[in-house]
Enzyme design. Structure first.
Site, mmCIF file in Angstrom:
data_model
loop_
_atom_site.group_PDB
_atom_site.id
_atom_site.type_symbol
_atom_site.label_atom_id
_atom_site.label_comp_id
_atom_site.label_asym_id
_atom_site.label_seq_id
_atom_site.Cartn_x
_atom_site.Cartn_y
_atom_site.Cartn_z
ATOM 1 N N ARG A 38 0.833 -1.210 0.000
ATOM 2 C CA ARG A 38 0.000 0.000 0.000
ATOM 3 C C ARG A 38 0.870 1.264 0.000
ATOM 4 O O ARG A 38 0.440 2.316 -0.431
ATOM 5 C CB ARG A 38 -0.934 -0.001 1.219
ATOM 6 N N ASP B 243 -8.782 17.150 -15.185
ATOM 7 C CA ASP B 243 -8.939 15.808 -15.743
ATOM 8 C C ASP B 243 -8.501 15.872 -17.208
ATOM 9 O O ASP B 243 -9.157 16.484 -18.044
ATOM 10 C CB ASP B 243 -10.414 15.380 -15.622
ATOM 11 N N LYS C 65 -8.574 4.592 -20.345
ATOM 12 C CA LYS C 65 -8.880 5.120 -21.681
ATOM 13 C C LYS C 65 -7.643 5.092 -22.583
ATOM 14 O O LYS C 65 -7.071 4.041 -22.780
ATOM 15 C CB LYS C 65 -9.492 6.516 -21.519
ATOM 16 N N TYR D 127 -17.719 14.755 -16.746
ATOM 17 C CA TYR D 127 -18.160 13.358 -16.794
ATOM 18 C C TYR D 127 -19.221 13.152 -15.700
ATOM 19 O O TYR D 127 -19.070 13.642 -14.564
ATOM 20 C CB TYR D 127 -16.939 12.460 -16.571
HETATM 21 C C1 LIG Z 1 -13.274 12.220 -18.517
HETATM 22 C C2 LIG Z 1 -13.371 11.043 -17.603
HETATM 23 N N1 LIG Z 1 -12.812 11.127 -16.392
HETATM 24 C C3 LIG Z 1 -12.868 10.089 -15.523
HETATM 25 C C4 LIG Z 1 -13.526 8.916 -15.851
HETATM 26 C C5 LIG Z 1 -13.589 7.795 -14.846
HETATM 27 O O1 LIG Z 1 -12.666 6.821 -15.141
HETATM 28 P P1 LIG Z 1 -12.787 5.300 -14.634
HETATM 29 O O2 LIG Z 1 -13.950 4.695 -15.348
HETATM 30 O O3 LIG Z 1 -11.457 4.722 -14.970
HETATM 31 O O4 LIG Z 1 -13.033 5.350 -13.165
HETATM 32 C C6 LIG Z 1 -14.109 8.796 -17.111
HETATM 33 C C7 LIG Z 1 -14.796 7.544 -17.481
HETATM 34 O O5 LIG Z 1 -15.409 7.428 -18.503
HETATM 35 C C8 LIG Z 1 -14.040 9.888 -18.009
HETATM 36 O O6 LIG Z 1 -14.612 9.827 -19.214
#
Ligand SMILES: Cc1ncc(COP(=O)(O)O)c(C=O)c1O
Length: 408
Positions: free
Chosen positions: A62, A189, A214, A116
């Site tokens: 961890r 993000d 992604k 998101y």
């Molecule tokens: C822009 C964006 N940020 C964060 C996330 C969350 O990622 P995760 O599904 O890996 O938790 C997503 C998921 O689609 C996303 O499109």
């Protein structure tokens, strides 16, 4: 150890034989998967110093893991950061970046209204009940952002480099300077843009988050996230993570490192394919509107012109279908044979998603309307295929789904 083990009973040998060998002096050409949950040293004193962080080394998974360390070093390099933390998902990365940003600051977030869907939910249903308020603001309206920051004195500003799913692009430099002036932290993000297009820390962000699931991992076989920090937040991020344990597992870490090796090649190809597909979609009579950052009429065209490298506009496209509601869009998507109808993005294969059903399902219809997500909107994540095959698939689905065509 070996000799002693040899003389022991079979049950004991089953547990100990072959383990805890000193590695050969050879250096593996790629980072191996380290699954050990704890580490030992010749002397307890060394372990004590490692625990106390007076000496580099591993003690407990961890706290640190050699596979994750490889991935973290790679991400730090790609995003021009001071350090990184690999997390179990993109959502965990967002949650933990906000926790780090807000720990010593006022518990208020100014967040982009176009985020998101799960990020909106995180703010509303996890952070708000814990006492963190959020003001949602049109992040591309600088006057509104400035007013919200002055009025609410947030500890943190949160935005996406390219918003999901309408692909708006905020002015990172201006927002970073407004945020800094207010003593707040800027959390970005960067999942949609990726560091090949934008490195938010170079523009004044403090913490960058990714869904590694992604583009960076890129093959539809990993769930992961990451935080890349500036120097100011490095120590706090690492020490909080040792307690809170948001860590990524070493298998996912390994797959992500493997994926990243080809990410620049994949992403450039995806961007080129997206450009071709967006141009084609614009010419189609079945399509009302195409959202794509290369569009010269894009509302953020001037920011895009300075922020994005020439020729790269990302590989996401959103499309409004003409005279379509949910049933017509579903019929169209059901006819796709090659394009994958799935809830992710950034993979090698082209994927199509219906935001009102998936990424933005749990936010209220009123909020969906406010951020422009209509019932006729689909989002396409463009893959690395031969783009003419993708175009042919979408064309046959559009034509056969058109009201004049014969339905089977
Ligand atoms: C822009 C964006 N940020 C964060 C996330 C969350 O990622 P995760 O599904 O890996 O938790 C997503 C998921 O689609 C996303 O499109």
């Amino acid at each position: 150890m070996e000799k002693e083990v040899k003389d022991l009973r079979i049950e004991t040998r089953a547990v100990h034989a072959g383990d805890r060998k000193k590695p050969n002096p050879s250096i593996p050409v790629t980072t191996p998967i380290y699954t050990a949950s704890s580490y030992i040293y010749e002397r307890m004193e060394t372990l004590d110093r490692v625990f106390g962080r007076e000496e580099p080394g591993d003690s407990y998974a961890r706290y640190d893991n050699p596979t994750n360390r490889g991935l973290e070093e790679l991400l730090t390099s790609l995003e021009s950061g001071a350090s990184s933390l690999a997390c179990s998902s993109g959502m965990m990365a967002i949650q933990f970046a906000l926790t780090t940003a807000l720990l010593d600051r006022r518990k208020h977030v100014v967040a982009a209204s176009a985020l998101y869907g799960a990020t909106v939910r995180l703010l509303e249903s996890v952070f708000e009940p814990l006492g963190v308020e959020t003001t949602f603001v049109d992040i591309c309206d600088l006057a509104a952002v400035e007013a919200a920051i002055e009025r609410d004195k947030p500890g943190c500003v949160l935005l996406e480099t390219i918003s999901n799913p309408l692909l708006r692009v905020p002015d990172l430099d201006r927002i970073a300077s407004l945020t800094k002036k207010a003593g707040a932290a800027l959390v970005v993000d960067n999942t949609f843009a990726t560091p090949l297009m934008v490195r938010p820390l170079e523009h004044g962000a403090n913490l960058v988050v990714h869904s590694l699931t992604k583009y960076l991992a890129g093959h539809g076989d990993v769930l992961g996230g990451a935080i890349i920090a500036d120097a100011e937040h490095t120590e706090l991020l690492r020490s909080l993570s040792r307690t809170a344990g948001p860590s990524l597992g070493p298998f996912e870490s390994y797959l992500t490192m493997r994926g990243i090796k080809t990410y620049p090649l994949r992403f450039e190809r995806q961007c080129q394919n997206a450009f071709r597909l967006a141009s084609w979609l614009t010419s189609r009579p079945e399509v009302d509107r195409v959202y794509f950052p290369a569009d010269p009429r894009h509302p953020d065209a001037s920011v895009i012109g300075t922020l994005f490298p020439r020729g790269l506009y990302g590989a996401m496209i959103s499309v409004e279908l003409k005279d379509a509601g949910r049933p017509e869009v579903f019929a169209f998507m059901d006819r796709l044979r090659l394009v994958v109808r799935g809830t992710s993005l950034g993979d090698v294969h082209t994927m199509m998603l219906y935001p009102a059903m998936s990424s933005h399902r749990d936010i209220s219809p009123a909020q969906r309307r406010r951020v422009g997500i209509g019932d006729n909107l689909v989002r396409i994540s463009v893959g690395i295929e031969a783009i003419n095959d993708v175009i042919a698939d979408i064309e046959q689905a559009l034509v056969t789904a058109a009201p004049t065509a014969t339905q089977p």
